[in-house]
Design a protein around this motif. Structure first.
Motif, PDB file in Angstrom:
ATOM      1  N   PHE A 106       7.823  10.963 -14.803  1.00 16.19           N
ATOM      2  CA  PHE A 106       7.784  11.147 -16.399  1.00 16.19           C
ATOM      3  C   PHE A 106       6.619  10.162 -17.251  1.00 16.19           C
ATOM      4  CE2 PHE A 106      12.592  12.538 -15.260  1.00 16.19           C
ATOM      5  CZ  PHE A 106      11.679  14.104 -15.330  1.00 16.19           C
ATOM      6  N   ILE A 107       6.391   9.522 -16.838  1.00 15.94           N
ATOM      7  CA  ILE A 107       5.660   8.513 -18.051  1.00 15.94           C
ATOM      8  C   ILE A 107       4.089   8.834 -17.380  1.00 15.94           C
ATOM      9  CG2 ILE A 107       4.883   5.914 -17.974  1.00 15.94           C
ATOM     10  CD1 ILE A 107       7.753   6.712 -19.050  1.00 15.94           C
ATOM     11  N   ILE A 108       3.563   9.319 -16.545  1.00 13.21           N
ATOM     12  CA  ILE A 108       2.807   9.893 -15.971  1.00 13.21           C
ATOM     13  C   ILE A 108       2.497  11.030 -16.416  1.00 13.21           C
ATOM     14  CG2 ILE A 108       0.629  10.123 -13.410  1.00 13.21           C
ATOM     15  CD1 ILE A 108       2.476   7.858 -12.181  1.00 13.21           C
ATOM     16  N   ALA A 109       3.121  11.426 -16.946  1.00 12.33           N
ATOM     17  CA  ALA A 109       2.932  12.669 -17.491  1.00 12.33           C
ATOM     18  C   ALA A 109       2.810  12.705 -18.917  1.00 12.33           C
ATOM     19  CB  ALA A 109       4.345  14.323 -16.782  1.00 12.33           C
ATOM     20  N   LEU A 110       4.066  12.101 -19.348  1.00 14.91           N
ATOM     21  CA  LEU A 110       4.413  11.870 -20.613  1.00 14.91           C
ATOM     22  C   LEU A 110       2.163  11.152 -21.849  1.00 14.91           C
ATOM     23  CD1 LEU A 110       7.863  11.454 -21.703  1.00 14.91           C
ATOM     24  CD2 LEU A 110       6.138  13.235 -22.265  1.00 14.91           C
ATOM     25  N   SER A 111       1.968  10.446 -20.341  1.00  7.68           N
ATOM     26  CA  SER A 111       0.655  10.320 -21.221  1.00  7.68           C
ATOM     27  C   SER A 111       0.077  10.605 -21.429  1.00  7.68           C
ATOM     28  CB  SER A 111       0.723   8.696 -19.490  1.00  7.68           C
ATOM     29  OG  SER A 111       1.478   7.427 -20.296  1.00  7.68           O
ATOM     30  N   GLY A 112      -0.207  11.522 -20.152  1.00  5.42           N
ATOM     31  CA  GLY A 112      -1.305  12.705 -20.585  1.00  5.42           C
ATOM     32  C   GLY A 112      -1.230  13.602 -20.884  1.00  5.42           C
ATOM     33  N   LEU A 113       0.049  13.752 -21.783  1.00  4.11           N
ATOM     34  CA  LEU A 113       0.838  14.958 -22.637  1.00  4.11           C
ATOM     35  C   LEU A 113       0.597  14.029 -24.560  1.00  4.11           C
ATOM     36  CD1 LEU A 113       4.165  15.890 -21.693  1.00  4.11           C
ATOM     37  CD2 LEU A 113       1.453  17.516 -21.463  1.00  4.11           C
ATOM     38  N   PHE A 114       1.020  12.575 -24.353  1.00  2.00           N
ATOM     39  CA  PHE A 114       0.291  12.490 -25.467  1.00  2.00           C
ATOM     40  C   PHE A 114      -1.184  12.237 -25.933  1.00  2.00           C
ATOM     41  CE2 PHE A 114       4.254  10.047 -25.155  1.00  2.00           C
ATOM     42  CZ  PHE A 114       4.820  10.564 -26.126  1.00  2.00           C
ATOM     43  N   HIS A 115      -2.098  12.003 -24.590  1.00  2.00           N
ATOM     44  CA  HIS A 115      -3.216  11.885 -25.002  1.00  2.00           C
ATOM     45  C   HIS A 115      -3.987  13.008 -25.620  1.00  2.00           C
ATOM     46  CE1 HIS A 115      -7.412  11.016 -23.831  1.00  2.00           C
ATOM     47  NE2 HIS A 115      -6.685   9.359 -24.454  1.00  2.00           N
ATOM     48  N   ILE A 149      -2.376  16.103 -26.831  1.00  4.47           N
ATOM     49  CA  ILE A 149      -1.850  16.811 -27.911  1.00  4.47           C
ATOM     50  C   ILE A 149      -2.538  15.918 -29.373  1.00  4.47           C
ATOM     51  CG2 ILE A 149      -0.205  17.747 -28.715  1.00  4.47           C
ATOM     52  CD1 ILE A 149       0.193  18.756 -26.133  1.00  4.47           C
ATOM     53  N   ASP A 150      -2.818  16.101 -29.929  1.00  5.03           N
ATOM     54  CA  ASP A 150      -3.110  15.482 -31.616  1.00  5.03           C
ATOM     55  C   ASP A 150      -1.153  15.898 -32.561  1.00  5.03           C
ATOM     56  OD1 ASP A 150      -3.696  15.007 -33.890  1.00  5.03           O
ATOM     57  OD2 ASP A 150      -4.972  16.245 -34.300  1.00  5.03           O
ATOM     58  N   PHE A 151      -1.110  14.057 -32.145  1.00  2.00           N
ATOM     59  CA  PHE A 151       0.492  14.284 -32.648  1.00  2.00           C
ATOM     60  C   PHE A 151       0.510  14.281 -33.871  1.00  2.00           C
ATOM     61  CE2 PHE A 151       4.063  11.697 -32.962  1.00  2.00           C
ATOM     62  CZ  PHE A 151       5.300  12.218 -31.907  1.00  2.00           C
ATOM     63  N   ASN A 152      -0.832  14.360 -35.219  1.00  6.23           N
ATOM     64  CA  ASN A 152      -0.530  14.484 -36.279  1.00  6.23           C
ATOM     65  C   ASN A 152      -0.779  16.036 -36.455  1.00  6.23           C
ATOM     66  OD1 ASN A 152      -1.376  11.936 -36.761  1.00  6.23           O
ATOM     67  ND2 ASN A 152      -3.450  12.172 -36.115  1.00  6.23           N
ATOM     68  N   ILE A 153      -0.897  16.712 -35.815  1.00  9.52           N
ATOM     69  CA  ILE A 153      -0.204  18.445 -35.943  1.00  9.52           C
ATOM     70  C   ILE A 153       1.873  18.542 -35.450  1.00  9.52           C
ATOM     71  CG2 ILE A 153      -0.271  20.779 -35.441  1.00  9.52           C
ATOM     72  CD1 ILE A 153      -3.194  19.978 -34.742  1.00  9.52           C
ATOM     73  N   LYS A 154       1.680  19.123 -36.404  1.00  9.59           N
ATOM     74  CA  LYS A 154       3.948  19.377 -36.626  1.00  9.59           C
ATOM     75  C   LYS A 154       4.454  18.903 -35.901  1.00  9.59           C
ATOM     76  CE  LYS A 154       7.369  20.383 -39.505  1.00  9.59           C
ATOM     77  NZ  LYS A 154       7.976  20.381 -40.981  1.00  9.59           N
ATOM     78  N   SER A 155       3.727  20.834 -35.372  1.00  6.39           N
ATOM     79  CA  SER A 155       4.053  22.245 -33.871  1.00  6.39           C
ATOM     80  C   SER A 155       4.068  20.691 -33.263  1.00  6.39           C
ATOM     81  CB  SER A 155       3.936  22.758 -33.862  1.00  6.39           C
ATOM     82  OG  SER A 155       1.879  22.824 -34.466  1.00  6.39           O
ATOM     83  N   HIS A 156       2.366  19.883 -32.677  1.00  5.96           N
ATOM     84  CA  HIS A 156       2.283  19.456 -31.719  1.00  5.96           C
ATOM     85  C   HIS A 156       3.356  18.069 -31.068  1.00  5.96           C
ATOM     86  CE1 HIS A 156      -1.566  20.747 -31.213  1.00  5.96           C
ATOM     87  NE2 HIS A 156      -0.898  21.633 -30.886  1.00  5.96           N
ATOM     88  N   LEU A 184     -16.056   3.646 -17.289  1.00  5.23           N
ATOM     89  CA  LEU A 184     -15.681   4.896 -17.815  1.00  5.23           C
ATOM     90  C   LEU A 184     -15.383   5.231 -18.920  1.00  5.23           C
ATOM     91  CD1 LEU A 184     -13.952   6.685 -14.623  1.00  5.23           C
ATOM     92  CD2 LEU A 184     -16.214   6.575 -14.957  1.00  5.23           C
ATOM     93  N   PRO A 185     -16.326   6.049 -19.647  1.00  3.61           N
ATOM     94  CA  PRO A 185     -16.099   5.947 -21.055  1.00  3.61           C
ATOM     95  C   PRO A 185     -14.994   6.628 -21.423  1.00  3.61           C
ATOM     96  CG  PRO A 185     -17.819   7.882 -20.710  1.00  3.61           C
ATOM     97  CD  PRO A 185     -17.221   6.725 -19.302  1.00  3.61           C
ATOM     98  N   GLU A 186     -14.262   7.103 -22.651  1.00  6.58           N
ATOM     99  CA  GLU A 186     -13.463   7.235 -23.315  1.00  6.58           C
ATOM    100  C   GLU A 186     -13.286   9.482 -22.984  1.00  6.58           C
ATOM    101  OE1 GLU A 186      -9.188   7.792 -25.140  1.00  6.58           O
ATOM    102  OE2 GLU A 186     -11.014   6.306 -25.075  1.00  6.58           O
ATOM    103  N   THR A 187     -12.396   9.665 -22.305  1.00  8.63           N
ATOM    104  CA  THR A 187     -12.334  11.548 -21.823  1.00  8.63           C
ATOM    105  C   THR A 187     -11.712  12.235 -23.014  1.00  8.63           C
ATOM    106  OG1 THR A 187      -9.787  10.712 -21.066  1.00  8.63           O
ATOM    107  CG2 THR A 187     -10.988  10.530 -19.140  1.00  8.63           C
ATOM    108  N   SER A 188     -12.190  12.987 -23.089  1.00 10.87           N
ATOM    109  CA  SER A 188     -12.057  13.802 -24.106  1.00 10.87           C
ATOM    110  C   SER A 188     -10.878  14.701 -24.639  1.00 10.87           C
ATOM    111  CB  SER A 188     -12.616  15.077 -24.662  1.00 10.87           C
ATOM    112  OG  SER A 188     -13.053  15.450 -23.156  1.00 10.87           O
ATOM    113  N   ILE A 189     -10.470  14.825 -24.981  1.00  9.66           N
ATOM    114  CA  ILE A 189      -9.098  15.122 -25.844  1.00  9.66           C
ATOM    115  C   ILE A 189      -8.959  17.293 -25.521  1.00  9.66           C
ATOM    116  CG2 ILE A 189      -7.509  16.366 -27.431  1.00  9.66           C
ATOM    117  CD1 ILE A 189      -7.871  13.782 -29.181  1.00  9.66           C
ATOM    118  N   ASN A 190      -8.252  17.276 -24.186  1.00 13.06           N
ATOM    119  CA  ASN A 190      -8.274  18.592 -24.045  1.00 13.06           C
ATOM    120  C   ASN A 190      -7.101  19.665 -25.239  1.00 13.06           C
ATOM    121  OD1 ASN A 190      -9.221  18.197 -21.855  1.00 13.06           O
ATOM    122  ND2 ASN A 190      -7.505  17.911 -20.994  1.00 13.06           N
TER     123      ASN A 190
END
Length: 429
Positions: free
Chosen positions: A193-202, A204-211, A423-429
């Motif tokens: 769950f922590i591995i999955a949520l680490s990717g989801l938090f990274h 998705i833009d948390f500043n968007i209310k629906s996200h 490795l440089p920063e990975t882009s947000i999908n």
């Protein structure tokens, strides 16, 4: 002008990448060098040179592809962290020796008519865990981010399936039979769950209310599911680790507090507090298990084996109470050594996280080290009679096939991330 399509430029970049053994960085190297070549080419074009002459002069200015490639290979060389491997290996060896001592007292023979039942199974699970560790070391961890939601959903389904259809074993729920072996899903689910949520938090833009609402809901469900399996301590570990990865991901503190409050409310509403109250009473000496632990600790010596009574009267001493046995069988100094190894392991992983450029890699390591640190912390305190009794194993030492598999897997992921620390920063999908 499309310099990136120029054959001479591409041959130059390809030759440089041939010198760089870290293939994960090839695309980033090409993009960075191509930008430099384009800038110099534009300058030469403005000075009146033709495109062909400008490109040739730019490549000459960049330097020999052999020299540049060797320098970049030195910068981006993948290094396996031997300190982490040695520390984990020592903890695993402690586990083997401890199980050997336990089973030398006919502990397994009394139960299974096999003098080394647990030791044999530990060898099997550790071997499988080492295979997963090696596999995780050589797969690009960044690919996990793409499948974060898949990992989340599959883990949720398996955890729900195991908690509904299979009974508890030794007070622990969520067992899932997979052929000849049985996996404890709550133990594995916390990491997944922590591995999955680490990717989801990274991702998705948390500043968007629906996200933001979606992510908060997704972060609440695992804690509630863990509670349905009576894994109260694992749910606490999950909640605390969740707050850590949210903080590392620079999520606003008010949303971290909100998520913590909702998860804590569910913990109390689903009976977690009743378990704490029930177990807390054992600290005053009302529990037979706590009394046995206290007697063993009082009988233990500075170094060597205590002789006062048979420690095998303590139930599940090979799993939940293995640290108590280590102190009783080998002495307080060996117990202190085990604690020192765990402290070194945690500090080393924190340093590895700080050395990683990619924020997704940082989040993953932070989540993994938080779970391992909390498991070790609670297990050691419980074995010293300082916190209520709970079902938690000591990572790499206690007998637990599920814990061995997932712990070695995540160590492989940490080693993989650290190998690619440049490795440089990975882009947000």
């Amino acid at each position: 002008m499309q310099i990136k399509d120029n054959n001479e430029v591409n041959l130059y970049l390809d030759h440089i990448c041939l010198k760089v053994k870290n293939k994960r960085i090839h695309e980033e190297i090409k993009q960075e060098l191509l930008c430099h070549v384009e800038e110099m080419t534009l300058d030469y074009l403005e000075s009146g040179l033709s495109e062909e002459e400008a490109i040739k002069k730019s490549l000459s200015q960049m330097g020999s592809s052999d020299i540049v490639g060797e320098e970049l290979n030195s910068v981006h060389k993948e290094k396996i962290d031997l300190k982490l491997i040695i520390t984990v290996s020592l903890l695993i060896l402690f586990g083997f020796f401890t199980l050997y001592f336990i089973e030398s007292s006919d502990y397994s023979y009394r139960r299974f008519s096999d003098s080394f039942f647990f030791l044999k199974k530990t060898l099997i699970f550790t071997s499988l865990g080492l295979i997963t560790l090696i596999g995780a070391m050589f797969l690009d961890y960044r690919k996990l981010k793409k499948y974060s939601m898949h990992i989340y959903v599959i883990t949720l389904i398996l955890l729900g399936f195991s908690s509904l259809l299979y009974p508890t074993i030794n007070g622990k729920g969520g067992w899932l039979p997979l052929g000849p072996i049985t996996i404890n899903m709550p133990t594995i689910s916390v990491f997944l769950f922590i591995i999955a949520l680490s990717g989801l938090f990274h991702n998705i833009d948390f500043n968007i209310k629906s996200h933001r609402i979606s992510l908060i809901v997704l972060s609440i469900i695992p804690g509630a599911m863990l509670l349905t399996t009576k894994s109260f301590l694992l749910s606490i570990i999950y909640i605390l680790t969740l707050c850590v990865i949210m903080k590392i991901n620079n999520i606003n503190i008010k949303y971290i507090i909100l998520t913590f409050i909702i998860n804590s409310f569910l913990f109390f509403a689903m009976g977690g507090y009743l378990k704490i109250i029930e177990q807390y009473s054992s600290l005053s000496g009302k529990s037979e298990i706590r009394g046995t632990i206290a007697s063993m600790l009082r009988s233990s010596v500075f170094f060597g084996k205590a002789e006062n009574f048979d420690p095998l009267i303590l139930p599940e001493i090979h799993t939940d109470f293995v640290f108590t046995y280590i102190i009783y069988r080998m002495g307080w100094i060996i117990g202190a050594l085990v604690i020192t190894l765990f402290l070194f392991l945690i500090i080393r992983m924190i340093k590895m996280s700080l050395a990683v450029r990619d924020s997704y890699g940082k989040i993953l390591i932070s989540g993994i080290v938080s779970i391992l640190a909390l498991e070790a912390f609670f297990s050691i305190l419980m074995n010293l009679n300082l916190v209520p009794t709970a079902y938690v194993t000591l990572p790499f030492i206690s007998y637990s096939g599920s814990s061995s598999l997932i712990s070695l897997l995540v160590i492989g992921i940490v080693l993989n991330i650290y190998k690619g620390k440049t490795l440089p920063e990975t882009s947000i999908n």
